[in-house]
Design a protein around this motif. Structure first.
Motif, PDB file in Angstrom:
ATOM      1  N   ILE A  32       2.786  53.886  38.678  1.00  0.00           N
ATOM      2  CA  ILE A  32       2.542  53.721  37.283  1.00  0.00           C
ATOM      3  C   ILE A  32       2.959  52.721  36.824  1.00  0.00           C
ATOM      4  O   ILE A  32       2.602  52.108  35.543  1.00  0.00           O
ATOM      5  CB  ILE A  32       2.989  55.117  36.807  1.00  0.00           C
ATOM      6  CG1 ILE A  32       2.132  56.383  37.187  1.00  0.00           C
ATOM      7  CG2 ILE A  32       2.739  55.072  35.267  1.00  0.00           C
ATOM      8  CD1 ILE A  32       2.670  57.736  36.798  1.00  0.00           C
ATOM      9  N   LEU A  33       4.311  52.076  37.216  1.00  0.00           N
ATOM     10  CA  LEU A  33       5.115  51.027  36.742  1.00  0.00           C
ATOM     11  C   LEU A  33       4.456  49.859  36.853  1.00  0.00           C
ATOM     12  O   LEU A  33       4.196  48.740  36.109  1.00  0.00           O
ATOM     13  CB  LEU A  33       6.463  51.174  37.087  1.00  0.00           C
ATOM     14  CG  LEU A  33       7.369  51.969  36.379  1.00  0.00           C
ATOM     15  CD1 LEU A  33       8.876  52.075  36.992  1.00  0.00           C
ATOM     16  CD2 LEU A  33       7.571  51.824  35.053  1.00  0.00           C
ATOM     17  N   HIS A  34       3.888  49.764  38.005  1.00  0.00           N
ATOM     18  CA  HIS A  34       2.913  48.706  38.160  1.00  0.00           C
ATOM     19  C   HIS A  34       1.707  48.516  37.353  1.00  0.00           C
ATOM     20  O   HIS A  34       1.310  47.404  36.736  1.00  0.00           O
ATOM     21  CB  HIS A  34       2.288  48.587  39.771  1.00  0.00           C
ATOM     22  CG  HIS A  34       3.094  48.009  40.825  1.00  0.00           C
ATOM     23  ND1 HIS A  34       4.279  48.716  41.486  1.00  0.00           N
ATOM     24  CD2 HIS A  34       3.328  46.675  41.125  1.00  0.00           C
ATOM     25  CE1 HIS A  34       4.743  48.049  42.379  1.00  0.00           C
ATOM     26  NE2 HIS A  34       4.254  46.596  42.101  1.00  0.00           N
ATOM     27  N   LEU A  35       1.302  49.575  36.927  1.00  0.00           N
ATOM     28  CA  LEU A  35       0.046  49.718  35.891  1.00  0.00           C
ATOM     29  C   LEU A  35       0.713  49.083  34.550  1.00  0.00           C
ATOM     30  O   LEU A  35      -0.070  48.516  33.893  1.00  0.00           O
ATOM     31  CB  LEU A  35      -0.484  51.032  35.811  1.00  0.00           C
ATOM     32  CG  LEU A  35      -1.614  51.202  34.722  1.00  0.00           C
ATOM     33  CD1 LEU A  35      -2.794  50.662  34.785  1.00  0.00           C
ATOM     34  CD2 LEU A  35      -1.806  52.847  34.552  1.00  0.00           C
ATOM     35  N   ALA A  36       1.610  49.879  34.269  1.00  0.00           N
ATOM     36  CA  ALA A  36       2.274  49.333  33.113  1.00  0.00           C
ATOM     37  C   ALA A  36       2.533  47.789  32.954  1.00  0.00           C
ATOM     38  O   ALA A  36       2.130  47.172  31.875  1.00  0.00           O
ATOM     39  CB  ALA A  36       3.790  50.096  32.637  1.00  0.00           C
ATOM     40  N   ALA A  37       3.384  47.245  34.063  1.00  0.00           N
ATOM     41  CA  ALA A  37       3.381  45.797  34.155  1.00  0.00           C
ATOM     42  C   ALA A  37       2.037  44.857  33.946  1.00  0.00           C
ATOM     43  O   ALA A  37       2.062  43.792  33.453  1.00  0.00           O
ATOM     44  CB  ALA A  37       4.044  45.409  35.320  1.00  0.00           C
ATOM     45  N   GLY A  38       1.076  45.578  34.727  1.00  0.00           N
ATOM     46  CA  GLY A  38      -0.354  44.683  34.435  1.00  0.00           C
ATOM     47  C   GLY A  38      -0.766  44.856  32.939  1.00  0.00           C
ATOM     48  O   GLY A  38      -1.367  43.925  32.735  1.00  0.00           O
ATOM     49  N   LEU A  39      -0.853  46.126  32.494  1.00  0.00           N
ATOM     50  CA  LEU A  39      -0.951  46.055  31.037  1.00  0.00           C
ATOM     51  C   LEU A  39      -0.259  45.065  30.345  1.00  0.00           C
ATOM     52  O   LEU A  39      -0.920  44.406  29.254  1.00  0.00           O
ATOM     53  CB  LEU A  39      -0.761  47.395  30.404  1.00  0.00           C
ATOM     54  CG  LEU A  39      -1.807  48.614  31.008  1.00  0.00           C
ATOM     55  CD1 LEU A  39      -1.600  49.846  30.526  1.00  0.00           C
ATOM     56  CD2 LEU A  39      -3.299  48.326  30.489  1.00  0.00           C
ATOM     57  N   ALA A  40       0.972  44.978  30.356  1.00  0.00           N
ATOM     58  CA  ALA A  40       1.779  44.093  29.675  1.00  0.00           C
ATOM     59  C   ALA A  40       1.382  42.383  29.798  1.00  0.00           C
ATOM     60  O   ALA A  40       1.457  41.652  29.054  1.00  0.00           O
ATOM     61  CB  ALA A  40       3.266  44.106  30.121  1.00  0.00           C
ATOM     62  N   VAL A  41       1.062  42.281  31.303  1.00  0.00           N
ATOM     63  CA  VAL A  41       0.837  40.726  31.349  1.00  0.00           C
ATOM     64  C   VAL A  41      -0.551  40.791  30.875  1.00  0.00           C
ATOM     65  O   VAL A  41      -0.821  39.565  30.274  1.00  0.00           O
ATOM     66  CB  VAL A  41       0.939  40.779  32.984  1.00  0.00           C
ATOM     67  CG1 VAL A  41       0.008  39.231  33.347  1.00  0.00           C
ATOM     68  CG2 VAL A  41       2.055  40.726  33.652  1.00  0.00           C
ATOM     69  N   ALA A  42      -1.620  41.606  30.996  1.00  0.00           N
ATOM     70  CA  ALA A  42      -2.874  41.450  30.357  1.00  0.00           C
ATOM     71  C   ALA A  42      -2.902  41.306  28.618  1.00  0.00           C
ATOM     72  O   ALA A  42      -3.462  40.507  28.217  1.00  0.00           O
ATOM     73  CB  ALA A  42      -3.699  42.613  30.417  1.00  0.00           C
ATOM     74  N   GLY A  43      -1.855  42.044  28.235  1.00  0.00           N
ATOM     75  CA  GLY A  43      -1.642  41.737  26.644  1.00  0.00           C
ATOM     76  C   GLY A  43      -1.029  40.552  26.271  1.00  0.00           C
ATOM     77  O   GLY A  43      -1.261  39.785  25.336  1.00  0.00           O
ATOM     78  N   VAL A  44      -0.321  39.807  27.583  1.00  0.00           N
ATOM     79  CA  VAL A  44       0.385  38.336  27.065  1.00  0.00           C
ATOM     80  C   VAL A  44      -0.933  37.295  27.078  1.00  0.00           C
ATOM     81  O   VAL A  44      -0.949  36.348  26.572  1.00  0.00           O
ATOM     82  CB  VAL A  44       1.457  38.082  28.221  1.00  0.00           C
ATOM     83  CG1 VAL A  44       1.733  36.567  28.073  1.00  0.00           C
ATOM     84  CG2 VAL A  44       2.615  39.040  27.698  1.00  0.00           C
ATOM     85  N   VAL A  45      -1.769  37.457  28.248  1.00  0.00           N
ATOM     86  CA  VAL A  45      -2.856  36.520  28.466  1.00  0.00           C
ATOM     87  C   VAL A  45      -4.107  37.085  27.733  1.00  0.00           C
ATOM     88  O   VAL A  45      -5.197  36.511  28.075  1.00  0.00           O
ATOM     89  CB  VAL A  45      -3.123  36.338  30.049  1.00  0.00           C
ATOM     90  CG1 VAL A  45      -1.845  35.759  30.321  1.00  0.00           C
ATOM     91  CG2 VAL A  45      -3.439  37.602  30.660  1.00  0.00           C
ATOM     92  N   ALA A  46      -4.242  37.939  26.577  1.00  0.00           N
ATOM     93  CA  ALA A  46      -5.174  38.440  26.074  1.00  0.00           C
ATOM     94  C   ALA A  46      -5.743  37.522  25.191  1.00  0.00           C
ATOM     95  O   ALA A  46      -5.376  36.470  24.586  1.00  0.00           O
ATOM     96  CB  ALA A  46      -4.724  39.672  25.050  1.00  0.00           C
TER      97      ALA A  46
END
Length: 101
Positions: A32-46
């Motif tokens: 789940i933390l990998h999912l959270a980190a992926g969402l955070a990275v996607a938010g940065v490069v959105a």
């Protein structure tokens, strides 16, 4: 050693349960933390064409991070409310800092 009568080693059920809880909680929390980190990275490069996309993805990263800590605590049969839940906010807050700066 008699193949007709296999001997099972005597291991306390409590020890096995403890190991199973740790293995399961580590797997659940890291997934789940990998999912959270992926969402955070996607938010940065959105994409910049959607103004709130980065912030929204990082809010979701916070929710997923808190869910990871909550799931691990419940697997260990601990109370759901704890200061450890703040640790789940880290991926989303780090991503949010990068989005806003």
């Amino acid at each position: 050693m008699d193949p007709a009568n296999p001997q099972r080693p005597s291991v306390e059920s409590r020890e096995i349960t403890c190991v199973q809880q740790w293995v399961l909680s580590v797997l659940v929390a890291t997934t789940i933390l990998h999912l959270a980190a992926g969402l955070a990275v996607a938010g940065v490069v959105a994409d910049g064409s959607r103004p709130g996309a980065g912030v929204g993805l990082n809010v979701l990263a916070c929710v997923c991070g808190v869910g990871a800590v909550l799931a691990a605590r419940l697997i260990h049969r601990r109370g759901p409310l704890s200061w450890w839940l703040a640790l789940g906010l880290v991926p989303g807050l780090v991503g949010l800092w990068f989005v806003l700066h």
